[in-house]
Design an enzyme around this catalytic site. Structure first.
Site, short mmCIF file in Angstrom:
data_model
loop_
_atom_site.label_atom_id
_atom_site.label_comp_id
_atom_site.label_asym_id
_atom_site.label_seq_id
_atom_site.Cartn_x
_atom_site.Cartn_y
_atom_site.Cartn_z
N ASP A 1 -1.80 -7.62 4.27
CA ASP A 1 -1.84 -6.24 4.76
C ASP A 1 -0.80 -5.44 4.00
OD1 ASP A 1 -1.55 -3.85 6.13
OD2 ASP A 1 -1.43 -4.76 8.12
N HIS B 1 -7.82 0.57 9.83
CA HIS B 1 -7.10 -0.08 8.73
C HIS B 1 -7.79 -1.39 8.35
CE1 HIS B 1 -3.70 -0.93 6.18
NE2 HIS B 1 -3.38 -2.03 6.83
N GLN C 1 0.85 -1.19 0.00
CA GLN C 1 0.00 0.00 0.00
C GLN C 1 0.89 1.24 0.00
OE1 GLN C 1 -2.88 0.40 3.18
NE2 GLN C 1 -3.23 2.55 2.72
N CYS D 1 -6.49 1.41 1.98
CA CYS D 1 -6.44 0.05 2.53
C CYS D 1 -7.73 -0.71 2.28
CB CYS D 1 -6.12 0.08 4.02
SG CYS D 1 -7.33 0.97 5.02
#
Length: 226
Positions: A180, A165, A85, A91
């Site tokens: 992630d 997030h 990211q 996100c």
């Protein structure tokens, strides 16, 4: 993560429809982690998204986890689709991309799907290259912005600091992965099966909650067969 910033995205199921995903699989809320409430979630489940607060406790755990994996190593299957990211507040979109990208064989796309086109063109890229590719993808950015504006609550400004997030959990080749974009690599959480995937993924979600017992800002959604 300076540079591009997008409006924060809520868990808006229409977003995937707007990107060309057929409604044969749909996101639904997971209302609790006990067996009775998990039993209410339609099966099969192919992905789980967790929305959680980024706190000091979490950040310190994240650094410890990264150092431990770097020193001990872990096995990650090469077919896991993972991207970094680099866009602020993206996100939610990246979590959705991770959920869909790792289940492409099960999902149905419209012929001119912007998301399918993105996945086909980015599949062979590195996690960092995928991030750069997303920065340049206008169709996904525009869809993200319009979906963020349509969320149930008033969208914050681009400059507002958001401490929530999104991450995704998927089953690739019988292993449960946490994806992630703020982390340097996928996190392997051990073996899973299609039948036990929801229970295994929510067990990891419970660990996030246990690390911050005073926090209530957790949301879990499951991508289930409609």
């Amino acid at each position: 993560m300076e540079g591009q910033r997008w409006l924060p995205l809520e868990a808006n199921p229409d977003f995937l429809r707007q990107l060309g995903l057929e409604p044969s699989w749909q996101f639904g809320d997971v209302y609790g982690m006990d067996p009775e409430l998990l039993g209410m979630v339609p099966r099969p489940v192919c992905a789980v998204l967790l929305l959680f607060p980024v706190t000091d406790k979490y950040e310190s755990f994240r650094m410890e986890e990264e150092a431990k994996i770097k020193s001990q190593g872990q096995e990650v299957r090469p077919e896991v689709y993972f991207m970094k990211q680099t866009i602020g507040n993206a996100c939610g979109t990246i979590g959705l991309i991770h959920a869909v990208a790792n289940n492409q064989a099960r999902l149905d796309f419209e012929p001119d799907s912007a998301l399918k086109k993105f996945l086909l063109q980015s599949s062979s890229l590195s996690p960092e290259e995928k991030a750069t590719f997303l920065e340049k993808d206008e169709s996904i950015r525009v869809t993200h912005e319009s979906s963020a504006q349509e969320g149930q609550t008033e969208a914050p400004s681009l400059d507002e600091k958001v401490d929530l997030h999104f991450i995704a959990f998927v089953n690739v080749g019988g292993c449960l992965y946490e994806l992630d974009g703020r982390k340097p690599f996928p996190i392997a959480h051990g073996k899973t099966t299609e039948d036990n995937f929801l229970e295994d993924a929510t067990e990891v979600c419970q660990r996030f909650m246990a690390r911050d017992p005073d926090e209530l800002r957790f949301t879990v959604v499951a991508l289930s067969k409609a």
